[in-house]
Design a protein around this motif. Structure first.
Motif, PDB file in Angstrom:
ATOM      1  N   ASP A   1       8.439   0.183  -0.279  1.00  0.00           N
ATOM      2  CA  ASP A   1       7.596  -0.905  -1.049  1.00  0.00           C
ATOM      3  C   ASP A   1       6.160  -0.441  -1.055  1.00  0.00           C
ATOM      4  OD1 ASP A   1       6.119  -3.129  -1.758  1.00  0.00           O
ATOM      5  OD2 ASP A   1       7.291  -4.395  -1.053  1.00  0.00           O
ATOM      6  N   VAL A   2       5.648   0.291  -1.852  1.00  0.00           N
ATOM      7  CA  VAL A   2       4.441   1.009  -1.945  1.00  0.00           C
ATOM      8  C   VAL A   2       3.395  -0.029  -1.538  1.00  0.00           C
ATOM      9  CG1 VAL A   2       2.643   2.176  -3.342  1.00  0.00           C
ATOM     10  CG2 VAL A   2       5.151   2.758  -3.395  1.00  0.00           C
ATOM     11  N   GLY A   3       3.393  -1.225  -2.519  1.00  0.00           N
ATOM     12  CA  GLY A   3       2.381  -2.328  -2.282  1.00  0.00           C
ATOM     13  C   GLY A   3       2.194  -2.830  -0.934  1.00  0.00           C
TER      14      GLY A   3
ATOM     15  N   LYS B   1      -0.865  -2.365   1.847  1.00  0.00           N
ATOM     16  CA  LYS B   1      -1.554  -3.409   2.466  1.00  0.00           C
ATOM     17  C   LYS B   1      -1.591  -3.158   3.921  1.00  0.00           C
ATOM     18  CE  LYS B   1      -1.807  -8.630   2.068  1.00  0.00           C
ATOM     19  NZ  LYS B   1      -1.033  -9.612   1.940  1.00  0.00           N
ATOM     20  N   GLU B   2      -0.595  -2.856   4.551  1.00  0.00           N
ATOM     21  CA  GLU B   2      -0.349  -2.351   6.076  1.00  0.00           C
ATOM     22  C   GLU B   2      -1.523  -1.352   6.449  1.00  0.00           C
ATOM     23  OE1 GLU B   2       2.899   0.191   8.074  1.00  0.00           O
ATOM     24  OE2 GLU B   2       3.684  -1.749   7.299  1.00  0.00           O
TER      25      GLU B   2
ATOM     26  N   SER C   1      -6.407   0.248   9.042  1.00  0.00           N
ATOM     27  CA  SER C   1      -7.770   0.976   9.049  1.00  0.00           C
ATOM     28  C   SER C   1      -8.822  -0.129   9.103  1.00  0.00           C
ATOM     29  CB  SER C   1      -7.855   1.701   7.802  1.00  0.00           C
ATOM     30  OG  SER C   1      -6.710   2.672   7.795  1.00  0.00           O
ATOM     31  N   GLY C   2      -8.723  -1.400   9.040  1.00  0.00           N
ATOM     32  CA  GLY C   2      -9.763  -2.529   8.973  1.00  0.00           C
ATOM     33  C   GLY C   2     -10.577  -2.286   7.996  1.00  0.00           C
TER      34      GLY C   2
END
Length: 182
Positions: free
Chosen positions: A2-4, A8-9, A14-15
């Motif tokens: 799941d690319v999306g 997001k993760e 990475s803040g």
């Protein structure tokens, strides 16, 4: 994968806000939002551009397990290739566990109509490939080449380029890029 959800993760890890990532990557905030919601499926070049704002390579993006403590294999069975497929273009990375890889080595499959996107893109290094079956349309510096089975290509990746299969049969090839940015 799941690319999306993955984008997001890694963005949150990475803040970065969607707005900050969009600014760093040179895309719109809505582009990041649509990818994360899986409203759109980014092309290879678009995903690389977005990941450049983190920065994160495609390999790091698709790698979900920690391999830092494992011994580096010499032989990689096909089921151990890292699937880095984007949209309908299949990318299988060989040597994902190789510590400090200097090159990316891929087995690729482009079905009819598939490609890296409409836009030409650039990155550091060099690219080489060999077409195993089918044909590939390769554009470098606005010049288009047809690379057939049994033929290969080699060019500096800093030159604007893209890959596309406008033909009726799938194209299978092996390719390599330096540095290992995939």
């Amino acid at each position: 994968m799941d690319v999306g959800t993955r984008l997001k993760e890694v963005r949150k890890k990475s803040g970065l806000s969607q707005r900050e990532l969009a600014k760093r990557a040179g895309v719109t905030n809505s582009t990041i939002s649509m990818i994360e919601k899986n409203s759109v499926s980014p092309s290879v070049s678009s995903l690389k551009k977005v990941l450049g704002g983190i920065p994160l390579s495609l390999t790091e993006f698709f790698e979900t397990e920690d391999t830092s403590q494992t011994a580096t294999p010499v032989v990689y069975p096909a089921e151990e290739f890292l699937d880095s497929s984007v949209e309908s273009v299949e990318f299988k990375l060989i040597g994902k566990d190789f510590h400090n890889r200097a090159m990316t080595f891929l087995v690729e499959c482009l079905p009819p109509g598939a490609g890296t996107g409409a836009e030409l893109y650039t990155h550091d290094g060099e690219e080489a490939g060999y077409v195993l079956s089918g044909k590939l349309e390769l554009t470098v510096d606005e010049e288009t080449y047809i690379v057939e089975a049994g033929q290969g290509y080699y060019f500096e990746s800093s030159r604007p380029h893209r890959f596309h299969n406008p033909f009726d049969e799938e194209c299978r090839l092996v390719s390599s890029t330096t540095p290992a940015n995939f």
